[in-house]
Write a protein that holds these residues in place. Structure first.
Motif, PDB file in Angstrom:
ATOM      1  N   ASP A  66       8.325  14.704  -5.358  1.00 33.38           N
ATOM      2  CA  ASP A  66       8.138  15.450  -6.864  1.00 33.38           C
ATOM      3  C   ASP A  66       7.701  15.553  -7.648  1.00 33.38           C
ATOM      4  OD1 ASP A  66      11.431  15.982  -7.684  1.00 33.38           O
ATOM      5  OD2 ASP A  66      11.302  14.328  -8.763  1.00 33.38           O
ATOM      6  N   ARG A  69       6.288  18.441  -5.397  1.00 36.95           N
ATOM      7  CA  ARG A  69       6.394  19.677  -5.811  1.00 36.95           C
ATOM      8  C   ARG A  69       5.065  20.096  -6.771  1.00 36.95           C
ATOM      9  NH1 ARG A  69      12.187  17.830  -5.681  1.00 36.95           N
ATOM     10  NH2 ARG A  69      13.512  18.564  -3.788  1.00 36.95           N
ATOM     11  N   LEU A  98       9.652  20.461   2.026  1.00 33.57           N
ATOM     12  CA  LEU A  98       8.863  21.535   1.189  1.00 33.57           C
ATOM     13  C   LEU A  98       9.140  22.792   1.765  1.00 33.57           C
ATOM     14  CD1 LEU A  98       7.605  18.780  -1.375  1.00 33.57           C
ATOM     15  CD2 LEU A  98       9.741  19.552  -2.100  1.00 33.57           C
TER      16      LEU A  98
END
Length: 246
Positions: A66, A69, A98
Motif C-alpha cells: 500500500d 501504491r 503493481l
C-alpha cells in the motif's frame, strides 16, 4: 542480458556534486519547489516538516504494498535505487505486480550503480532479474568514461578501493549516483533500508528528505525484519544472489 529497451547504461561524466537544498517557501501550494542553479534540471518536491510528519504517521502502519501504491500516485519522477539486495528485490517484485495491475500508470524504473567490481554472481543476478521482470526498465550507471575494470585501472591504478577508499567511493559510487539523478531527473527514490538493519537506520522514517541531493527517499519496507524479507523471497520465488547461500 535482456533487450536494450529494458536496460540503459551511462558512463558519461557529470556536473560537480549536487548541493541543492529544498526551498519550503517556494511553490508549496503546487507541491514543487524552484530549483537552484546546481539542480535546475530536477523537479524538486517541497514538503514542509508538518506535512512530512503527517505523511509518516499515516504510512507508519500501512502494508508495504500500500505504501508503494500511495507513493506511485504522490511522487513524480519516481525510481528505485538498488544493489539487488534482498529488500530491494522484494520491492522490485511488488512494483512489477503493481505495474501489471495498472499498466497505464507511470513506471518506476530501476537505477543500478555498477562499480565494475561486483561479484560475477551479482552480474548473473542482474541478468536473471531482467528476464524475470521484463516490465521494469533498468538504468545502469558506471564510473565516468570507463566501461570495464581494465579501463578503470588504467586511469586510477589497481585496487583503488584499498589505496584511496574515499576517492574510490566518489568515482565509483557518488559521482555515478549524482549523474543518474541528473540525467533521469529523479525527484524521489525507493530504497531498501530497514530499521532492523540497526545502527543509524534504527530510527529512519518511511519518507525522508535528502537535502544534499534534493530528492525524497522512501523506505517502503522500513518495518520489515530480515525473516519477513526472506520469507517473501521464498514464497514468491524471487531470484536472489547465489552468494547468500554460500
Amino acid at each position: 542480458m535482456a533487450s536494450e529497451q529494458n536496460s540503459q547504461t551511462s558512463t558519461r561524466a557529470s556536473s560537480p556534486k549536487l548541493d541543492g537544498k529544498f526551498d519550503d517557501n517556494a511553490s508549496v501550494d503546487s507541491g514543487f519547489a524552484s530549483a537552484n542553479s546546481s539542480t535546475a534540471n530536477l523537479p524538486l518536491i517541497s514538503l514542509t516538516k508538518p506535512h512530512l510528519d503527517h505523511l509518516n504517521k499515516q504510512l507508519e502502519n500501512m502494508e508495504a504494498l500500500d505504501i508503494l501504491r500511495f507513493c506511485k500516485i504522490l511522487f513524480p519522477n519516481l525510481f528505485q535505487t538498488t544493489a539487488f539486495g534482498l529488500t530491494g528485490l522484494v520491492t522490485l517484485d511488488m512494483l512489477s505486480k503493481l505495474a501489471k495491475e495498472s499498466p497505464d500508470a507511470a513506471p518506476v524504473d530501476l537505477i543500478f550503480l555498477d562499480t565494475l567490481y561486483h561479484f560475477k554472481e551479482t552480474y548473473a543476478l542482474v541478468d536473471r532479474v531482467q528476464e524475470r521482470y521484463p516490465n521494469i526498465r533498468l538504468h545502469v550507471f558506471k564510473p565516468a568514461d570507463v566501461s570495464n575494470v581494465d579501463e578503470f585501472e588504467a586511469l586510477y591504478g589497481e585496487k583503488l578501493y584499498e589505496t584511496s577508499e574515499e576517492l574510490y567511493d566518489w568515482i565509483a559510487k557518488v559521482e555515478p549516483q549524482n549523474r543518474a539523478y541528473q540525467e533521469l531527473k529523479v525527484a524521489a527514490v525507493f530504497t531498501g533500508r530497514r530499521r532492523s538493519q540497526g545502527g543509524a537506520r534504527g530510527s529512519i522514517p518511511v519518507i525522508e528528505l535528502d537535502e544534499e541531493r534534493g530528492i525524497v527517499k522512501i523506505n517502503p519496507l522500513v518495518n520489515w525484519s530480515f525473516q519477513q524479507v526472506k520469507a517473501y523471497i521464498d514464497e514468491h520465488q524471487v531470484p536472489y544472489n547465489e552468494l547468500l547461500d554460500k
